[in-house]
Design a protein around this motif. Structure first.
Motif, PDB file in Angstrom:
ATOM      1  N   LYS A 196       0.677  -1.246   0.014  1.00 47.09           N
ATOM      2  CA  LYS A 196       0.096  -0.079   0.044  1.00 47.09           C
ATOM      3  C   LYS A 196       0.824   1.146  -0.138  1.00 47.09           C
ATOM      4  N   ALA A 197       2.294   1.171   0.542  1.00 49.59           N
ATOM      5  CA  ALA A 197       3.020   2.462   0.536  1.00 49.59           C
ATOM      6  C   ALA A 197       3.587   2.538  -0.827  1.00 49.59           C
ATOM      7  N   GLY A 198       3.418   1.617  -1.862  1.00 51.06           N
ATOM      8  CA  GLY A 198       3.986   1.688  -3.312  1.00 51.06           C
ATOM      9  C   GLY A 198       5.155   0.962  -3.469  1.00 51.06           C
ATOM     10  N   LEU A 199       6.285   1.180  -4.012  1.00 54.64           N
ATOM     11  CA  LEU A 199       7.420   0.502  -4.221  1.00 54.64           C
ATOM     12  C   LEU A 199       8.438   0.683  -3.187  1.00 54.64           C
ATOM     13  N   THR A 200       9.228  -0.275  -2.478  1.00 50.51           N
ATOM     14  CA  THR A 200      10.230  -0.086  -1.826  1.00 50.51           C
ATOM     15  C   THR A 200      11.439  -0.944  -2.179  1.00 50.51           C
ATOM     16  N   GLU A 201      12.440  -0.524  -2.374  1.00 50.78           N
ATOM     17  CA  GLU A 201      13.700  -1.449  -2.600  1.00 50.78           C
ATOM     18  C   GLU A 201      14.456  -1.649  -1.431  1.00 50.78           C
ATOM     19  N   VAL A 202      14.512  -3.165  -1.256  1.00 55.08           N
ATOM     20  CA  VAL A 202      15.227  -3.538   0.164  1.00 55.08           C
ATOM     21  C   VAL A 202      16.421  -4.231  -0.341  1.00 55.08           C
ATOM     22  N   LYS A 203      17.544  -3.803   0.178  1.00 62.16           N
ATOM     23  CA  LYS A 203      18.722  -4.584  -0.228  1.00 62.16           C
ATOM     24  C   LYS A 203      19.099  -5.294   1.350  1.00 62.16           C
ATOM     25  N   ALA A 204      19.840  -6.521   0.792  1.00 60.42           N
ATOM     26  CA  ALA A 204      20.223  -7.575   1.861  1.00 60.42           C
ATOM     27  C   ALA A 204      21.427  -8.231   1.259  1.00 60.42           C
ATOM     28  N   SER A 205      22.237  -8.984   2.204  1.00 59.79           N
ATOM     29  CA  SER A 205      23.432  -9.673   1.953  1.00 59.79           C
ATOM     30  C   SER A 205      23.067 -11.285   1.462  1.00 59.79           C
ATOM     31  N   TYR A 206      21.837 -11.806   1.930  1.00 60.72           N
ATOM     32  CA  TYR A 206      21.451 -13.023   1.622  1.00 60.72           C
ATOM     33  C   TYR A 206      19.922 -13.068   1.555  1.00 60.72           C
ATOM     34  N   PHE A 207      19.475 -13.983   0.647  1.00 56.53           N
ATOM     35  CA  PHE A 207      17.807 -13.939   0.411  1.00 56.53           C
ATOM     36  C   PHE A 207      17.247 -15.516   0.580  1.00 56.53           C
ATOM     37  N   ILE A 208      16.263 -15.722   1.291  1.00 62.17           N
ATOM     38  CA  ILE A 208      15.735 -16.938   1.485  1.00 62.17           C
ATOM     39  C   ILE A 208      14.311 -16.897   0.626  1.00 62.17           C
ATOM     40  N   ASP A 209      14.343 -17.800  -0.203  1.00 57.68           N
ATOM     41  CA  ASP A 209      13.064 -17.903  -1.084  1.00 57.68           C
ATOM     42  C   ASP A 209      12.130 -19.098  -0.628  1.00 57.68           C
ATOM     43  N   THR A 210      11.102 -18.488  -0.008  1.00 56.00           N
ATOM     44  CA  THR A 210      10.097 -19.632   0.689  1.00 56.00           C
ATOM     45  C   THR A 210       8.724 -19.228   0.041  1.00 56.00           C
ATOM     46  N   THR A 211       9.016 -18.788  -0.916  1.00 58.70           N
ATOM     47  CA  THR A 211       7.762 -18.470  -1.467  1.00 58.70           C
ATOM     48  C   THR A 211       6.665 -19.593  -2.254  1.00 58.70           C
ATOM     49  N   GLY A 212       7.296 -20.673  -2.178  1.00 53.18           N
ATOM     50  CA  GLY A 212       6.735 -22.123  -2.552  1.00 53.18           C
ATOM     51  C   GLY A 212       6.703 -22.079  -4.129  1.00 53.18           C
ATOM     52  N   ASP A 213       6.722 -21.084  -4.825  1.00 56.69           N
ATOM     53  CA  ASP A 213       6.758 -20.986  -6.398  1.00 56.69           C
ATOM     54  C   ASP A 213       8.132 -20.727  -6.869  1.00 56.69           C
ATOM     55  N   ALA A 214       9.308 -20.641  -5.902  1.00 60.78           N
ATOM     56  CA  ALA A 214      10.744 -20.183  -6.330  1.00 60.78           C
ATOM     57  C   ALA A 214      10.415 -18.765  -7.102  1.00 60.78           C
ATOM     58  N   ASP A 215       9.743 -17.764  -6.892  1.00 60.48           N
ATOM     59  CA  ASP A 215       9.331 -16.768  -7.422  1.00 60.48           C
ATOM     60  C   ASP A 215      10.838 -15.949  -7.724  1.00 60.48           C
ATOM     61  N   ILE A 216      11.564 -15.816  -6.469  1.00 57.25           N
ATOM     62  CA  ILE A 216      12.765 -15.007  -6.224  1.00 57.25           C
ATOM     63  C   ILE A 216      13.891 -15.475  -7.313  1.00 57.25           C
ATOM     64  N   VAL A 217      13.839 -17.105  -7.137  1.00 53.16           N
ATOM     65  CA  VAL A 217      14.833 -17.402  -7.993  1.00 53.16           C
ATOM     66  C   VAL A 217      14.563 -17.405  -9.668  1.00 53.16           C
ATOM     67  N   ALA A 218      13.273 -17.430  -9.894  1.00 55.87           N
ATOM     68  CA  ALA A 218      12.866 -17.234 -11.126  1.00 55.87           C
ATOM     69  C   ALA A 218      13.250 -15.953 -11.817  1.00 55.87           C
ATOM     70  N   ARG A 219      12.837 -14.674 -10.723  1.00 53.42           N
ATOM     71  CA  ARG A 219      13.066 -13.423 -11.002  1.00 53.42           C
ATOM     72  C   ARG A 219      14.441 -13.094 -11.263  1.00 53.42           C
ATOM     73  N   ALA A 220      15.226 -13.873 -10.514  1.00 52.83           N
ATOM     74  CA  ALA A 220      16.816 -13.536 -10.597  1.00 52.83           C
ATOM     75  C   ALA A 220      17.413 -13.941 -11.823  1.00 52.83           C
ATOM     76  N   GLY A 221      16.508 -15.028 -12.495  1.00 51.97           N
ATOM     77  CA  GLY A 221      17.221 -15.523 -13.742  1.00 51.97           C
ATOM     78  C   GLY A 221      17.818 -17.076 -13.264  1.00 51.97           C
ATOM     79  N   GLY A 222      17.509 -17.459 -12.088  1.00 50.17           N
ATOM     80  CA  GLY A 222      17.938 -18.549 -11.854  1.00 50.17           C
ATOM     81  C   GLY A 222      17.027 -19.799 -12.686  1.00 50.17           C
ATOM     82  N   GLY A 223      17.849 -21.057 -12.572  1.00 50.26           N
ATOM     83  CA  GLY A 223      17.156 -22.210 -13.469  1.00 50.26           C
ATOM     84  C   GLY A 223      15.887 -22.821 -12.537  1.00 50.26           C
ATOM     85  N   PHE A 224      14.886 -23.310 -13.292  1.00 55.43           N
ATOM     86  CA  PHE A 224      14.072 -24.149 -12.597  1.00 55.43           C
ATOM     87  C   PHE A 224      13.166 -25.064 -13.589  1.00 55.43           C
ATOM     88  N   ASP A 225      12.644 -26.133 -12.980  1.00 52.35           N
ATOM     89  CA  ASP A 225      11.680 -26.845 -13.603  1.00 52.35           C
ATOM     90  C   ASP A 225      10.293 -26.308 -13.391  1.00 52.35           C
TER      91      ASP A 225
END
Length: 428
Positions: free
Chosen positions: A145-174
């Motif tokens: 609701k606040a709009g778009l926020t860029e959040v930086k971090a050293s490490y990311f854990i993708d627990t979206t169930g759909d591997a959304d972060i991996v997919a959007r980062a260009g990682g491989g998937f089946d």
């Protein structure tokens, strides 16, 4: 409005389901500064918002069950048991002891666990874009609701169930195929004012026969002549898992919208069938459907190791194990039945750490049903207790990687395993 979050965080966990909760808590308890992001209004994912009110996978199936998941997940189970909001329920299909709980109580328990660990928590927020280069994710863009926020971090854990972060980062998937489609989706529903003593006299076989008769008569449209219902911690209330919506790509919003509509239509049919045809449901009523349809399988990452159905059935053990699983292959394929295949060699297998680490990304790790696995293996490893165990491992790995400034695949696996054991996880 666009906001840029310039503070460098240690770990961002995307997805607050069973795996994400454990990942966030484990990372925070091991010293990391953690933000947990969830798109819904509660934690738990399929365990709460999807209405699945039972943990499976804590025990191996069979007459002599062995407990194979503990650690942080046990804290949730013990709390719900103390509150009289959880009970043990044998599973008629042989998937092992189920732990059935009150969904609303679990929402609160998960929130308390996360907040007490020191994590920051955001509801109603989605990671809509990933900034990645040279095999590293630098930031995620969060939409709310606040709009778009860029959040930086050293490490990311993708627990979206759909591997959304991996997919959007260009990682491989089946993502599945026409030859081997992803598992069907189900809309869970709850009914009240059920005479449970009367209803339990109707066997599962008799219920399915009545479904066949109801379909043949043309009175009802029941796509799946199978399914189950069970009692809950609330008197006179049952949870039902009967709906089957097949050949849906749950990462396609148009396809998923179609599934939600079809799922709700099927619920009306099954609820009416139960009321008309099953003893004990004569005065029952539909309380409601799950917040969103249950998705069993979408993207599975291309990890440093791909768990196979052969590994599962053989009860294979691995030196980099971070979790155990005894759940059978439970493949809700398109069509009438469900394919069940059971684990041999002691009744359980190991989930290797390498299955959580994307091959092409250095500072991203996953946990839950999007692990690196074949279709058949994922149909076993996707169980909730295993998702939580993977979450604890991923969160612990993230904290250790942050402290050592290492890529996930370079982490000292011996140290990770020792830390998990010290924190009461079962990895052997």
């Amino acid at each position: 409005m666009i906001k840029r979050h310039t503070e460098a965080m240690d770990v961002v966990v995307l997805g607050g389901g069973a795996a994400g909760v454990m990942a966030a808590v484990a990372a925070a308890r091991n010293g990391a500064d953690v933000l947990l992001v969830e798109s819904q209004n509660c934690l738990g994912g399929s365990r709460t918002a999807t209405g699945v009110d039972t943990f499976y996978g804590f025990f191996t199936p069979g007459d002599n069950p062995r407990k194979i998941v503990a650690g942080i997940p046990d804290e949730i189970v013990n709390r719900l048991r103390r509150e009289n909001k959880l009970f043990d329920r044998p599973n008629t299909y042989g998937a092992g002891m189920g732990l059935t709980y009150d969904v609303e109580a679990l929402k609160i328990a998960y929130e308390d666990l996360v907040l007490q660990s020191g994590c920051r928590l955001l509801f109603h927020t989605t990671a809509c874009h990933v900034e990645a280069a040279d095999g590293r994710v630098n930031s995620v863009w969060l939409a709310n609701k606040a709009g778009l926020t860029e959040v930086k971090a050293s490490y990311f854990i993708d627990t979206t169930g759909d591997a959304d972060i991996v997919a959007r980062a260009g990682g491989g998937f089946d993502a599945g195929s026409d030859d081997e489609p992803n598992q069907s989706l189900s809309t869970i529903f709850f009914m009240g004012n059920v005479d449970l003593e009367k209803a339990k006299k109707v066997s599962h076989r008799e219920m399915t026969e009545r479904m066949k008769e109801a379909n043949k008569s043309g009175r009802f449209r029941l796509p799946r002549e199978d399914g189950s219902y069970h009692r809950t911690p609330n008197p006179g209330v049952i949870q039902a898992n009967m709906v089957r919506v097949s050949r849906i790509d749950a990462t396609d919003p148009y396809s998923l919208t179609k599934a939600e509509i079809e799922g709700r239509k099927q619920v009306q049919e099954y609820a009416a069938f139960l009321k008309a045809c099953i003893d004990g449901f004569e005065n029952a009523f539909l309380i409601g459907t799950s917040q969103y349809i249950g998705v069993r399988e979408t993207r599975k990452i291309d990890g440093h190791y791909k768990l196979t159905e052969e590994d599962v059935i053989a009860g294979r053990k691995f030196p980099d194990s971070i979790a155990c699983c005894g759940a059978p292959v439970e493949d809700h394929h398109p069509g009438e039945g469900t394919r069940w295949v059971y684990v041999e060699n002691g009744g359980y297998y190991h989930i290797p750490y390498r299955c959580l680490v994307p091959r092409s990304l250095q500072n991203v790790i996953v946990a839950g049903r999007c692990l690196s696995a074949t279709h058949g293996a994922q149909a076993s490893a996707r169980n909730s207790a295993q998702a939580m165990a993977m979450g604890q491992a991923a969160g612990t790995a993230a904290a250790l990687a942050a402290a050592a400034k290492q890529n996930f695949i370079d982490l000292d696996i011996g140290r990770l395993r020792r830390t998990l054991v010290e924190q009461h996880a079962i990895i052997e």
